[in-house]
Design an enzyme around this catalytic site. Structure first.
Site, short mmCIF file in Angstrom:
data_model
loop_
_atom_site.label_atom_id
_atom_site.label_comp_id
_atom_site.label_asym_id
_atom_site.label_seq_id
_atom_site.Cartn_x
_atom_site.Cartn_y
_atom_site.Cartn_z
N HIS A 73 -35.62 43.08 -15.51
CA HIS A 73 -35.37 43.67 -14.21
C HIS A 73 -34.91 42.59 -13.25
CE1 HIS A 73 -36.33 46.02 -10.54
NE2 HIS A 73 -36.06 47.02 -11.32
N LYS A 115 -24.77 54.74 -7.72
CA LYS A 115 -24.22 53.88 -6.66
C LYS A 115 -22.79 54.27 -6.32
CE LYS A 115 -23.43 49.46 -7.52
NZ LYS A 115 -22.05 49.10 -7.13
#
Length: 930
Positions: free
Chosen positions: A153, A587
């Site tokens: 991450h 996005k």
């Protein structure tokens, strides 16, 4: 008292137990702070918490003013202490909640209630209801392939030291619930909890240096010790019992995958050396586990020849034992397992080039044994032991004991623990191929060719055995690095076997040439051999943007029409994997459009695959947050269109949620069961994914178009929005601090297009707007109602929510996100935007869209408040606000100081740490935040 009243009483009693746990841990932390930092520090923290509660509950302006005044007057040291306190309060509340989920699950089982639908037993029951008898279940699991894939991450927030301490606290809560029957035992456990919380309070929360890729690898592997080594074999055993399959009869239908150490897309730190070390680290973990288990097993199986009749195969294993002790001369299993352990130790040394220094028995250490050529040979020896045990009535030790667990582990984990995916952006492959062609064929300008021209050149290369790469040419750094990766992949196959690297993923796939470029590079490394029709890895396109998702079916149609590729695919069982990107599509086009285009792409892909007789395996690149495809896995899998789940599925488990999902063995078992059950049900019951009504499809398409326009208008078409984003969120701080091995952006620009999707979502979550999880829906509904008439349009949307899992899942996830959003707190972040005119143009638009979205969501779902239909999640969210809200207020003050100090020079280390701690704490409180 009727059944419903009994269940309600039991639920309320269990919920009170959760509140008690939270109060206990909160009190212990408060006592710790009071004892170490003094009553004044504790009093300050409590005052801030109470003011934040007033502000949240009543939108009390006087509370806001008082809160801002107190925070502004704190020294950097004091505000750091306050930040750490609320961060740890949030983390401890998480532990209590995870423990509570397990407690509720166990209470359900102890009460003798029917299995939950998302459990393995529930999934098996539903499959049986659709005609799946033992034979058909065995057939399903014989061809199933279900893989959660661990990923790193870029905004990773938890240190391993902290996680270890939290694991200990979780274990103590379990002991307190199940083993503390006396006042003395409870007092002893509370004392241990106090010691652990004290350790937590005085342990550094932050890393002193940036996390490396190999640090991320090491962090991920700890979850094998915590959960996977124990729980994966147990699931295999449960499936064997349910299907009547023999010990280790079923293939590896459930594996744990990873791409940490193999994912190069946007991460310049992954190279051939990192790949080599990653696989070696994984092999060390797997083999060390096998060696340790073999040693314990050897101690357990103390049967004597005088008392049992062993098989000739077991006797042969014992006769070749390196253990010559006269004390064990008549103990054939111990002798046989000494042989197994010696061969495992020799395998370790052969694969890793060093002697194993761990759990080797004294009688085995230093013995020159033959390594196992492959893991199947190790499994064969264990089966010899198992069949011999069955011969003299001790078969239960094989099927249910440590031997069975070791056998199943070997099948599931192999030599290298987890198949490692390699991923790279198509732009990189394109540049490498262009350079190779330009050098091998002077005058060739590959980049100047159109798509058809490129396809022609690439297919021609795939038809010839002539190498394109010369080992006597000095290539550019990029090309040399990529060629080294492919060479290392080939070497790893030779060393560990082909299961160590099965998949190569092409990010940003937008044409057939992207697939063929990777094929050419594989040919150069010997991983694709045209003359043999052999392909050693899966070529997996990743469709990420809205445009790419729309093009996906046509691209795969063109690929399957190429005879050369179909020949290669036939060698891989005519199974083709396709990865779908939830993060970048969100996005790019917003939450509603991303969800719709993903669904449409799946429908189109299923049709194309069926037409060509190819089995589809979808790899879902879901994040932890709703804005990146997160949300309950069971509902998400069942909401796939008909034919999209054919017993095979892979999905990413993002770094931010891995600890929450797999840090505890019982919680980890539940999560694995959910994925397994959902895949079984989605395959067995195609009715759950039946084609929707045409008017539903049309309405969601209309909503998507309207939401897309609203989202794009704000994010990509509003002048100054980029500046607003960078100033009103923590994105600049994320980019500057040590929050993972991967840069926050794919390039050095500040453009939203170049920003990685994870920090994009993470930043909006931190400031409590959660924009990627809902923006555009309200405007979309408003336009649909205007076009169709309010009454008819609302009735249609309510019917879609009631009868179409795709739409109900989308709204349920949005419901959770909206409940975590807080426009009052978001206003404090908006105040960080220096340009008042810019702030006044953008923030009111966000608030207005939030109010529209919230109102329409409630009306469509028939709720009076957010999460009315999900009381467990509602309780979870409400439990977090007392700790999350103060963190947000403190974070705003931290960001203000950090930016002011940075403008004047370099921000102090203390304030830099404070910002980072606030990010850690808020992420912990939000949980699925990026």
């Amino acid at each position: 008292m009727d059944t419903s009243e009994v269940q309600k009483h039991r639920s309320e009693s269990l919920d009170e137990a959760l509140r008690e746990d939270i109060r206990l841990l909160g009190r212990i932390l408060g006592d710790t702070i009071r004892a170490i930092d003094g009553p004044a520090s504790y009093g300050l923290i409590e005052t801030i918490r109470q003011l934040a509660v007033r502000y949240h509950r009543d939108e009390d302006k006087s509370a806001q003013a008082e809160l801002e005044q107190i925070l502004a007057g704190l020294s950097d040291a004091e505000i750091n202490r306050v930040t750490r306190a609320f961060g740890y309060f949030s983390i401890l509340a998480n532990i209590a909640e995870d423990h509570h989920h397990t407690r509720r699950w166990r209470a359900h089982l102890i009460a003798g209630a029917g299995p939950r639908e998302d459990s393995l037993a529930g999934g098996l029951n539903q499959a049986r209801a659709h005609g799946y008898d033992e034979a058909r279940l065995k057939e399903f699991f014989g061809g199933a392939y279900i893989v959660p894939v661990l990923t790193a991450h870029p905004t990773e927030v938890q240190r391993r030291s902290i996680l270890d301490c939290l694991d200990a606290i979780a274990g103590l809560l379990t002991r307190r619930d199940r083993l503390a029957d006396t006042l003395g035992e409870r007092a002893e456990i509370e004392a241990a909890l106090r010691a652990r919380v004290l350790t937590l309070w005085q342990t550094r929360m932050l890393r002193m240096s940036k996390l490396s890729v190999l640090d991320e690898v090491a962090n991920a592997l700890t979850f094998f010790d915590a959960t996977f080594f124990a729980e994966v074999p147990k699931l295999y055993a449960a499936v064997e019992r349910a299907t009547g399959a023999g010990l280790a009869e079923l293939p590896a239908f459930l594996e744990v995958g990873t791409w940490i150490g193999g994912d190069r897309d946007g991460n310049p730190f992954v190279d051939a050396n990192v790949l080599r070390q990653t696989l070696a680290t994984q092999a060390d973990k797997a083999l060390t586990h096998y060696i340790a288990e073999a040693r314990i097993l050897r101690q357990e199986l103390s049967f004597a020849m005088l008392l049992v009749d062993v098989t000739p195969e077991l006797r042969a294993l014992a006769d070749n034992s390196p253990d010559q002790s006269e004390h064990r001369a008549d103990e054939p299993y111990r002798l046989a397992l000494a042989n197994v352990q010696a061969r495992l130790a020799a395998t370790y040394e052969a694969l890793l080039g060093r002697e194993h220094t761990g759990s080797i028995s004294a009688s085995v250490r230093g013995v020159q044994a033959q390594p196992y050529p492959q893991v199947e040979d190790f499994i064969a020896d264990l089966l010899v032991v198992a069949r011999s045990l069955e011969r003299h009535g001790a078969g239960v030790l094989a099927t249910q004991g440590r031997l069975g667990a070791l056998l199943r582990a070997a099948k599931a984990f192999g030599w290298t623990l987890a198949p490692l995916d390699l991923r790279q952006n198509s732009d990189v492959h394109e540049k490498v191929v262009a350079e190779l062609l330009a050098i091998a064929q002077p005058g060739t300008d590959y980049l100047a060719l159109d798509e058809q021209g490129r396809i022609g050149v690439l297919l021609k290369e795939l038809e010839t055995a002539r190498p394109l790469v010369s080992r006597h040419v000095a290539y550019s750094a990029l090309t040399a690095k990529e060629l080294a990766i492919f060479d290392e992949a080939r070497a790893s196959h030779l060393r560990y076997g082909k299961r160590c690297i099965r998949t190569m993923i092409i990010s940003k796939t937008d044409g057939l040439s992207d697939m063929l470029e990777l094929a050419v590079l594989l040919k150069e490394a010997g991983l694709l051999r045209p003359a043999e029709g052999a392909l050693d890895v899966n070529l997996v396109p990743l469709f990420e943007t809205i445009e790419d998702l729309r093009a996906a079916p046509a691209i795969m149609e063109t690929l399957f029409a190429a005879p050369a590729y179909r020949r290669l695919l036939a060698g891989r069982g005519d199974v083709q994997e396709v990865m779908l990107g939830y993060s970048d599509s969100n996005k790019d086009g917003g939450f509603v459009t991303s969800g719709w285009e993903l669904y449409r792409a799946e429908v189109g892909l299923v049709e194309v695959f069926a037409k060509h007789g190819v089995r589809i395996r979808l790899f879902h690149g879901r994040g932890g947050s709703v804005g990146r495809g997160g949300g309950p896995s069971y509902q998400a899998i069942l909401a796939q269109p008909a034919g999209a789940v054919q017993g095979q599925i892979r999905l990413t488990e993002q770094g931010e949620v891995i600890a929450a999902k797999y840090g505890n063995a019982e919680v980890g078992r539940r999560n694995l069961e959910v994925i397994l059950a959902a895949t079984l049900v989605a395959t067995a019951d195609q009715a759950v994914a039946a084609p929707p009504q045409e008017d539903f499809v049309g309405a969601l398409g209309e909503l998507s178009d309207n939401a897309f326009a609203a989202y794009r208008n704000l994010v990509y078409e509003t002048e100054g929005f980029e500046d607003y984003f960078w100033q009103s969120t923590v994105i600049s701080e994320i980019a500057a601090l040590n929050l993972g091995s991967r840069p926050a952006s794919r390039s050095k620009s500040r453009s939203i297009e170049d920003l990685r999707a994870i920090p994009w979502v993470f930043s909006w979550a931190q400031c409590r707007i959660m924009l990627p999880g809902w923006y555009g829906f309200g405007s979309a509904v408003e336009r649909l109602l205007a076009a169709r008439g309010r009454e008819a349009g609302m009735a249609l949307l309510q019917g879609m929510f009631r009868d179409w899992p795709v739409f109900s899942t989308l709204l349920s996830n949005m419901d959770m996100v909206l409940a975590k959003a807080d426009m009052g707190i978001a206003a404090r972040y908006a105040a960080l935007v220096q340009d008042e005119e810019l702030r006044a143009r953008i923030f009111p638009r966000i608030i207005a869209e939030y109010e529209r979205t919230r109102a329409y969501l409630l009306e469509i779902t028939g709720q009076t408040a957010l999460l009315d239909r999900n009381p467990v999640m509602r309780r979870s969210v409400l439990n977090r606000f007392p700790y999350l809200d103060p963190l947000n207020h403190v974070q705003v003050e931290m960001m203000r100081r950090y930016r002011e100090q940075s403008e004047d020079g370099e921000a102090s280390e203390r304030i830099r740490r404070g910002v980072h701690i606030s990010i850690n704490g808020a992420a912990a409180a939000l949980r699925n935040s990026g």
